[in-house]
Design a protein around this motif. Structure first.
Motif, mmCIF file in Angstrom:
data_model
loop_
_atom_site.group_PDB
_atom_site.id
_atom_site.type_symbol
_atom_site.label_atom_id
_atom_site.label_comp_id
_atom_site.label_asym_id
_atom_site.label_seq_id
_atom_site.Cartn_x
_atom_site.Cartn_y
_atom_site.Cartn_z
ATOM 1 N N VAL A 13 0.853 -1.192 0.000
ATOM 2 C CA VAL A 13 0.000 0.000 0.000
ATOM 3 C C VAL A 13 0.887 1.240 0.000
ATOM 4 C CG1 VAL A 13 -1.879 -1.176 1.198
ATOM 5 C CG2 VAL A 13 -0.144 0.032 2.527
ATOM 6 N N ARG A 14 0.273 2.399 -0.248
ATOM 7 C CA ARG A 14 1.039 3.642 -0.297
ATOM 8 C C ARG A 14 1.575 4.002 1.088
ATOM 9 N NH1 ARG A 14 -1.459 7.961 -0.919
ATOM 10 N NH2 ARG A 14 -3.581 7.175 -0.623
ATOM 11 N N LEU A 15 2.825 4.420 1.115
ATOM 12 C CA LEU A 15 3.460 4.769 2.383
ATOM 13 C C LEU A 15 2.738 5.922 3.070
ATOM 14 C CD1 LEU A 15 5.696 4.725 4.501
ATOM 15 C CD2 LEU A 15 7.128 6.035 2.919
ATOM 16 N N THR A 16 2.420 6.964 2.324
ATOM 17 C CA THR A 16 1.788 8.133 2.939
ATOM 18 C C THR A 16 0.417 7.799 3.517
ATOM 19 O OG1 THR A 16 0.966 8.778 0.745
ATOM 20 C CG2 THR A 16 3.007 9.810 1.515
ATOM 21 N N ALA A 17 -0.266 6.829 2.929
ATOM 22 C CA ALA A 17 -1.583 6.443 3.443
ATOM 23 C C ALA A 17 -1.469 5.749 4.791
ATOM 24 C CB ALA A 17 -2.295 5.534 2.445
ATOM 25 N N VAL A 18 -0.330 5.108 5.043
ATOM 26 C CA VAL A 18 -0.101 4.492 6.347
ATOM 27 C C VAL A 18 0.416 5.528 7.337
ATOM 28 C CG1 VAL A 18 1.186 2.717 7.603
ATOM 29 C CG2 VAL A 18 0.378 2.263 5.282
ATOM 30 N N GLN A 19 1.319 6.381 6.885
ATOM 31 C CA GLN A 19 1.923 7.371 7.775
ATOM 32 C C GLN A 19 0.898 8.346 8.331
ATOM 33 O OE1 GLN A 19 5.007 8.952 5.168
ATOM 34 N NE2 GLN A 19 6.555 8.302 6.634
ATOM 35 N N TYR A 20 0.027 8.833 7.461
ATOM 36 C CA TYR A 20 -0.910 9.884 7.856
ATOM 37 C C TYR A 20 -2.324 9.422 7.542
ATOM 38 C CZ TYR A 20 3.475 12.398 7.629
ATOM 39 O OH TYR A 20 4.780 12.771 7.790
ATOM 40 N N ALA A 21 -3.103 9.192 8.579
ATOM 41 C CA ALA A 21 -4.419 8.579 8.415
ATOM 42 C C ALA A 21 -5.528 9.611 8.328
ATOM 43 C CB ALA A 21 -4.688 7.617 9.564
ATOM 44 N N GLY A 22 -5.259 10.745 7.711
ATOM 45 C CA GLY A 22 -6.261 11.800 7.664
ATOM 46 C C GLY A 22 -7.471 11.483 6.825
ATOM 47 N N GLY A 23 -7.391 10.442 5.981
ATOM 48 C CA GLY A 23 -8.506 10.136 5.096
ATOM 49 C C GLY A 23 -9.673 9.462 5.770
ATOM 50 N N GLY A 24 -9.481 8.923 6.966
ATOM 51 C CA GLY A 24 -10.581 8.269 7.664
ATOM 52 C C GLY A 24 -10.604 6.773 7.431
ATOM 53 N N GLU A 25 -10.844 6.009 8.481
ATOM 54 C CA GLU A 25 -10.842 4.557 8.368
ATOM 55 C C GLU A 25 -12.014 4.045 7.541
ATOM 56 O OE1 GLU A 25 -8.021 2.674 10.136
ATOM 57 O OE2 GLU A 25 -7.734 4.685 9.369
ATOM 58 N N THR A 26 -13.136 4.741 7.574
ATOM 59 C CA THR A 26 -14.306 4.241 6.861
ATOM 60 C C THR A 26 -14.118 4.298 5.357
ATOM 61 O OG1 THR A 26 -15.315 6.447 6.964
ATOM 62 C CG2 THR A 26 -15.862 4.898 8.720
ATOM 63 N N ARG A 27 -13.218 5.151 4.864
ATOM 64 C CA ARG A 27 -12.996 5.260 3.426
ATOM 65 C C ARG A 27 -11.762 4.493 2.974
ATOM 66 N NH1 ARG A 27 -14.587 10.406 4.897
ATOM 67 N NH2 ARG A 27 -12.470 11.233 4.937
ATOM 68 N N ALA A 28 -11.090 3.817 3.880
ATOM 69 C CA ALA A 28 -9.893 3.058 3.531
ATOM 70 C C ALA A 28 -10.285 1.654 3.081
ATOM 71 C CB ALA A 28 -8.950 2.979 4.728
ATOM 72 N N GLY A 29 -9.517 1.107 2.133
ATOM 73 C CA GLY A 29 -9.755 -0.260 1.693
ATOM 74 C C GLY A 29 -9.282 -1.262 2.728
ATOM 75 N N LEU A 30 -9.616 -2.529 2.505
ATOM 76 C CA LEU A 30 -9.265 -3.565 3.469
ATOM 77 C C LEU A 30 -7.754 -3.692 3.640
ATOM 78 C CD1 LEU A 30 -11.836 -6.362 2.520
ATOM 79 C CD2 LEU A 30 -11.917 -4.771 4.447
ATOM 80 N N GLU A 31 -7.004 -3.576 2.526
ATOM 81 C CA GLU A 31 -5.547 -3.697 2.624
ATOM 82 C C GLU A 31 -4.967 -2.571 3.470
ATOM 83 O OE1 GLU A 31 -7.227 -3.594 -0.178
ATOM 84 O OE2 GLU A 31 -6.965 -5.547 -1.172
ATOM 85 N N LEU A 32 -5.473 -1.354 3.269
ATOM 86 C CA LEU A 32 -4.955 -0.216 4.021
ATOM 87 C C LEU A 32 -5.346 -0.302 5.494
ATOM 88 C CD1 LEU A 32 -3.476 2.425 4.209
ATOM 89 C CD2 LEU A 32 -5.513 3.602 3.359
ATOM 90 N N ILE A 33 -6.558 -0.740 5.766
ATOM 91 C CA ILE A 33 -6.979 -0.887 7.163
ATOM 92 C C ILE A 33 -6.095 -1.908 7.875
ATOM 93 C CG2 ILE A 33 -8.826 -1.719 8.666
ATOM 94 C CD1 ILE A 33 -10.818 -0.505 6.710
ATOM 95 N N ARG A 34 -5.803 -3.015 7.203
ATOM 96 C CA ARG A 34 -4.920 -4.021 7.814
ATOM 97 C C ARG A 34 -3.525 -3.439 8.041
ATOM 98 N NH1 ARG A 34 -1.334 -8.453 6.949
ATOM 99 N NH2 ARG A 34 -1.946 -10.242 8.232
ATOM 100 N N ALA A 35 -3.031 -2.672 7.076
ATOM 101 C CA ALA A 35 -1.709 -2.060 7.225
ATOM 102 C C ALA A 35 -1.681 -1.111 8.415
ATOM 103 C CB ALA A 35 -1.326 -1.324 5.943
ATOM 104 N N ARG A 36 -2.732 -0.335 8.601
ATOM 105 C CA ARG A 36 -2.775 0.594 9.730
ATOM 106 C C ARG A 36 -2.872 -0.154 11.055
ATOM 107 N NH1 ARG A 36 -6.885 5.195 7.230
ATOM 108 N NH2 ARG A 36 -5.344 6.212 5.871
ATOM 109 N N ARG A 37 -3.618 -1.237 11.065
ATOM 110 C CA ARG A 37 -3.713 -2.030 12.290
ATOM 111 C C ARG A 37 -2.348 -2.605 12.670
ATOM 112 N NH1 ARG A 37 -9.303 -5.206 10.606
ATOM 113 N NH2 ARG A 37 -10.764 -3.741 11.585
ATOM 114 N N LEU A 38 -1.684 -3.208 11.694
ATOM 115 C CA LEU A 38 -0.364 -3.767 11.970
ATOM 116 C C LEU A 38 0.613 -2.674 12.386
ATOM 117 C CD1 LEU A 38 0.097 -6.368 9.068
ATOM 118 C CD2 LEU A 38 -0.785 -6.749 11.380
ATOM 119 N N SER A 39 0.529 -1.518 11.728
ATOM 120 C CA SER A 39 1.454 -0.424 12.032
ATOM 121 C C SER A 39 1.272 0.080 13.455
ATOM 122 C CB SER A 39 1.256 0.724 11.040
ATOM 123 O OG SER A 39 1.600 0.335 9.733
ATOM 124 N N CYS A 40 0.033 0.242 13.880
ATOM 125 C CA CYS A 40 -0.214 0.716 15.245
ATOM 126 C C CYS A 40 0.317 -0.281 16.267
ATOM 127 C CB CYS A 40 -1.705 0.951 15.458
ATOM 128 S SG CYS A 40 -2.341 2.423 14.634
#
Length: 212
Positions: A36-63
């Motif tokens: 997934v895009r690095l900036t989409a993981v680094q800065y979550a300003g777009g909102g979790e409800t609008r993120a795809g499943l891959e990005l949501i998983r990446a954010r979960r793992l990152s946290c």
């Protein structure tokens, strides 16, 4: 929810710089791993409800990895990631629940990611310590004083980096074995399905001739 950095109490600039540097390492490792895009993981300003499943998983793992592998506090992580502490807690809890007793595929995956993150952090710490020491040696030489020893002063950082290298090799070897086993199982399933289809076709015989 995300984008809650404005509602979080700010941390001191020095602490922010350290946390941000560590968070960038975590985000880079996970983004590359998840594709997934690095900036989409680094800065979550777009909102979790609008993120795809891959990005949501990446954010979960990152946290989760930010706290476990990089030792970033929840408060600091909220400041550098633009996630609220509530969202961070939910992401971490999801990973902990999914990891379970710690011997499943997710645990092996997390161990490999942790080892990669800690090696990168150890390498950065070693490089920073070496730059600082080399600067001190130059100043000592200019002043005509005996320079501080190079290797012994770097022993802690060097030992940490070498240990991180060994942990990464072990963790990634386990992850590769798991991936190979999974691919072999999928290939066996596909081969079995193909054989079943051929057997069914043979048992049914050739199709009836068209009477026309």
């Amino acid at each position: 929810m995300s984008g809650g950095a404005s509602s979080e109490r700010k941390i001191q600039p020095e602490a922010y710089a350290v946390a941000r540097g560590r968070w960038m390492v975590v985000a880079a490792v996970v983004a590359d791993h998840e594709g997934v895009r690095l900036t989409a993981v680094q800065y979550a300003g777009g909102g979790e409800t609008r993120a795809g499943l891959e990005l949501i998983r990446a954010r979960r793992l990152s946290c989760y990895l930010a706290q476990v592998a990089a030792e970033i506090s929840q408060h600091a992580l909220a400041n550098v990631s633009r996630l609220t502490r509530k969202t961070i807690r939910e992401h971490v809890r999801w990973v902990e629940d999914a990891r379970g007793d710690g011997d499943g595929p997710l645990s092996i995956e997390l161990d490999a990611l942790t080892a990669e993150i800690q090696l990168r952090l150890a390498s950065r710490a070693y490089a920073a310590a070496r730059r600082e020491l080399e600067g001190a040696r130059r100043l000592a030489a200019q002043a005509g004083a005996a320079p501080p020893p190079l290797l012994s002063a770097l022993d802690p950082e060097l030992d940490a980096m070498l240990s991180a290298i060994a942990r990464k090799e072990d963790a990634q070897a386990a992850w590769r074995r798991l991936c190979d086993q999974t691919e072999a199982q999928l290939a066996a399933v596909e081969a079995g399905q193909g054989a079943a289809l051929l057997g069914r076709a043979a048992s049914e015989g050739p199709p009836d001739a068209d009477p026309s």
